[in-house]
Motif scaffolding. Structure first.
Motif, mmCIF file in Angstrom:
data_model
loop_
_atom_site.group_PDB
_atom_site.id
_atom_site.type_symbol
_atom_site.label_atom_id
_atom_site.label_comp_id
_atom_site.label_asym_id
_atom_site.label_seq_id
_atom_site.Cartn_x
_atom_site.Cartn_y
_atom_site.Cartn_z
ATOM 1 N N LYS B 239 0.843 -1.186 0.000
ATOM 2 C CA LYS B 239 0.000 0.000 0.000
ATOM 3 C C LYS B 239 0.882 1.241 0.000
ATOM 4 N N VAL B 240 0.352 2.322 -0.578
ATOM 5 C CA VAL B 240 1.155 3.534 -0.681
ATOM 6 C C VAL B 240 1.717 3.941 0.671
ATOM 7 N N GLU B 241 0.843 3.967 1.708
ATOM 8 C CA GLU B 241 1.294 4.441 3.021
ATOM 9 C C GLU B 241 2.441 3.577 3.541
ATOM 10 N N ASP B 242 2.279 2.245 3.387
ATOM 11 C CA ASP B 242 3.295 1.331 3.909
ATOM 12 C C ASP B 242 4.640 1.566 3.241
ATOM 13 N N ILE B 243 4.573 1.706 1.926
ATOM 14 C CA ILE B 243 5.829 1.855 1.192
ATOM 15 C C ILE B 243 6.519 3.161 1.539
ATOM 16 N N PHE B 244 5.691 4.211 1.693
ATOM 17 C CA PHE B 244 6.317 5.503 1.946
ATOM 18 C C PHE B 244 6.894 5.608 3.342
ATOM 19 N N TYR B 245 6.196 5.001 4.312
ATOM 20 C CA TYR B 245 6.668 5.211 5.678
ATOM 21 C C TYR B 245 7.566 4.102 6.168
ATOM 22 N N ALA B 246 7.501 2.937 5.499
ATOM 23 C CA ALA B 246 8.395 1.863 5.912
ATOM 24 C C ALA B 246 8.923 1.102 4.705
ATOM 25 N N PRO B 247 9.692 1.799 3.874
ATOM 26 C CA PRO B 247 10.223 1.102 2.711
ATOM 27 C C PRO B 247 11.168 -0.022 3.127
ATOM 28 N N GLU B 248 11.046 -1.177 2.481
ATOM 29 C CA GLU B 248 11.882 -2.308 2.861
ATOM 30 C C GLU B 248 13.135 -2.396 2.006
#
Ligand SMILES: Nc1ncnc2c1ncn2[C@@H]1O[C@H](COP(=O)(O)OP(=O)(O)OP(=O)(O)O)[C@@H](O)[C@H]1O
Ligand SMILES: [Mg+2]
Lengths: 336, 282
Positions: B239-248
């Motif tokens: 999800k956009v939020e996940d990727i932006f705030y916790a990029p792996e």
């Protein structure tokens, strides 16, 4: 505003045209006289050999050949402007009359050949691009290269040998059966071999040009978008690519008119076809100055005219070029 | 629920003079009806090739080595161009990075939109086609479409060309719209307008949009989910939020940092330090 501009545009083209013809006529006049040979020969025939020096001098004076070349040219020009191009030394009649008797033959041979090339080349081009890289494309390209390497006179001779001498299907020379000038089917039979030579000699070059131009167009972005809209291959090649290839094809075909006409000149002499080509050949050979002048100028006019037309097509038909002049204003008031 | 588009273990190669070149490696993803899926990744990572593979717009030198493409559950992997024509008329559409080049320079934009309408509805009456074209142009945000109808691409600005391309793309009433960097060649203000337009279309028609971009700012504005590509592979998805705030993936972090807004406000502001001068991120 636009009207005034295009007047100026065509006016300039016209003045260019007249100047080119003028320079051309002077050049031909000079060069013809520099070439070796005896112009009296064509007027008096073998009698020339028996003439005394005085008689020669008198004959030259009669034909105006005793004066310096530039004076000869000026008096030629004076007469030419009034529509008087002198008489043919060989045929002893008005040059224009001699030419007008032969011109229809050449126009018919050249015109038909041109029309065939003009119509068939895009068909072959489209066919090649449709199967680009596959065997029909490769076959056409290869045979085309081979055929266009064959000299026209050689191909003419082979065709005469096969179809006239061996098979006796077609006449080998002339424009009509002797004594049957009004026999139209007969005339058409006489045209088949010459037209075949001219068309096969030129077709491939132009077909190949269409093929390459079209192939280039099929690699553009707009083709990708047209495809993504769901347009069929036929619509894309015929409506999109061919349309964009047309302006350059038309301008190339305009330039090709003298090219193909030049081809008919050679073919005419091989087939002893009574047209402008054979006439030019004779007039140069017999130093029939007046006739040669008009023939060369006619050919020159054809070249210059066709080049001018090609230029106009290039500059006026393509909306991309045209748009750069007219389009901007729309955008400015379109935004406001 | 299975997605409207499913791509499973897709590998694509190009035949080049230097031998076979693998461009996509084992790519799998799916997209649901009405969803906006962003594909991010650096230049050359294979984003465009991925879209064109599904649309079957690749040159003949490209071939699908393995994997399957399903649209609405139907396997289209082996479809011919003729089969694809039908899909492109009714289900799939694509818009491009350079809208000026995507339009045929010698056909008026009205005609180019008309083609798209006509090819889908061959029996439609002339008037109805015209009305439909005008309607599509309005949908694409062209006010006074009658005035623009007759103009040629070179008469128009880039933004106007992109709107025309979108209008033509909408003619097929697509279930899936591939937008391959549709804003990259436009100025900033037009970029935002086109993005919002795509958002509106997605809401109005529940069109699934595959939105390709390496501009993470644009991705954040429009997408529901993001898929990050690197060298022909999907390295991260979420999800956009996940990727932006916790990029792996480290590459994802780099991409996010390349957006000035995030670099300064989200990441650095949190720790209270502004970079001196603020010019380095440019
Ligand atoms: N016709 C082709 N022949 C050979 N290789 C190609 C061809 N088209 C694309 N490629 C290669 O495929 C790779 C992916 O290209 P693609 O255009 O998908 O990148 P992209 O992610 O869209 O980049 P960009 O952000 O610059 O658009 C590139 O390395 C490119 O060189
Ligand atoms: Mg790309």
């Amino acid at each position: 505003m636009v009207y005034k501009n295009s007047c100026l545009y065509y006016g300039k083209k016209f003045i260019n045209f007249i100047l080119s013809v003028f320079v051309l006529s002077a050049a031909i006049f000079y060069i013809a006289r520099l070439a070796p040979g005896d112009p009296l020969l064509s007027y008096y025939g073998s009698r020339v050999e028996k003439m005394s020096p005085e008689e020669r001098e008198q004959a030259e004076r009669k034909l105006g050949l005793d004066k310096p070349v530039y004076i000869q040219y000026i008096s030629w020009l004076e007469n030419a402007v009034q529509g008087n191009f002198g008489i043919s030394y060989k045929y002893k009649t008005d040059v224009l009359k001699v030419i007008s008797r032969r011109l229809p033959n050449t126009l018919f041979l050249g015109g038909t050949s041109f029309l065939l090339v003009f119509l068939i080349a895009p068909v072959i081009g489209v066919l090649c691009v449709w199967h680009e890289g596959k065997w029909p494309d490769r076959l056409v390209c290869k045979t085309g290269t081979i055929i266009s390497c064959i000299p026209e006179f050689w191909m003419s001779l082979v065709l005469i040998l096969v179809f006239a001498v061996k098979l006796k299907w077609l006449p080998s020379s002339g424009a009509y059966y002797i004594g049957r000038e009004d026999d139209i089917p007969g005339r058409i039979l006489h045209l088949i071999l010459p037209i075949t030579v001219v068309v096969t000699g030129h077709l491939w070059y132009y077909a190949y040009m269409v093929r390459n131009k079209l192939a280039e167009e099929t690699r553009t972005m707009y083709v990708l978008f047209a495809k993504s809209k769901g347009l069929s291959k036929k619509d894309i090649i015929l409506r999109h690519c061919l349309r964009n290839a047309m302006p350059s094809y038309l301008s190339i075909m305009a330039i090709s008119v003298p090219h193909i006409m030049g081809g008919t000149y050679i073919v005419e002499t091989v087939f002893s076809y009574p047209g402008i080509g054979t006439l030019s050949y004779e007039s140069a050979r017999y130093k029939d100055y007046n006739l040669l002048m008009v023939l060369c100028i006619l050919s020159g006019i054809l070249v210059i005219l066709c080049n001018t037309i090609a230029q106009v097509i290039n500059e006026q038909i393509d909306p991309r070029v045209k748009g750069n002049k007219a389009g901007r204003a729309v955008e400015v008031d379109g935004i406001g | 629920m299975s997605g409207i588009l499913e791509v499973k273990n897709l590998s694509v190669s190009f035949n080049t003079p230097d031998g076979e070149l693998q461009i996509l490696r084992d790519v799998s993803f799916s997209i649901n009806k009405g969803e906006v899926l962003a594909i991010a990744g650096e230049s050359g990572s294979g984003k465009s090739v991925l879209c064109k593979t599904v649309m079957k717009l690749l040159p003949e030198s490209a071939s699908i080595k393995s994997g399957r493409i399903l649209i609405d559950g139907v396997d289209i992997t082996g479809y011919s161009q003729k089969d694809m024509d039908k899909l492109r008329r009714n289900v799939l559409s694509m818009i491009f990075q350079d809208p000026v080049a995507a339009l045929n320079p010698s056909i008026s934009i009205g005609k180019q939109i008309t083609e798209a309408v006509r090819v889908r509805n061959p029996d439609m009456k002339r008037d109805a086609v015209y009305n439909q074209v005008i309607k599509l142009m309005k949908l694409a945000g062209i006010t006074e479409p009658e005035r623009w109808y007759k103009l040629y691409p070179h008469n128009l600005s880039g933004g106007m060309c992109q709107r025309s391309v979108i209008a033509a793309a909408l003619a097929s009433n697509p279930k899936i719209l591939f937008a391959d960097e549709p804003t990259t060649s436009l100025d900033v203000i037009t970029q935002v307008q086109i993005l919002d337009l795509l958002g509106d279309i997605q809401k109005k028609f529940l069109t699934a949009i595959v939105f390709v971009s390496h501009d993470m700012g644009a991705v954040a504005r429009i997408a529901d989910r993001v898929l990050v590509m690197y060298a022909g592979q999907i390295v991260e998805t979420g999800k956009v939020e996940d990727i932006f705030y916790a990029p792996e993936h480290p590459y994802t972090l780099k991409l996010i940092q390349s957006v000035p807004y995030f670099k300064y406000s989200s990441i650095h502001c949190a720790s209270g330090t502004y970079p001196p001068g603020g010019g380095s991120g440019g």
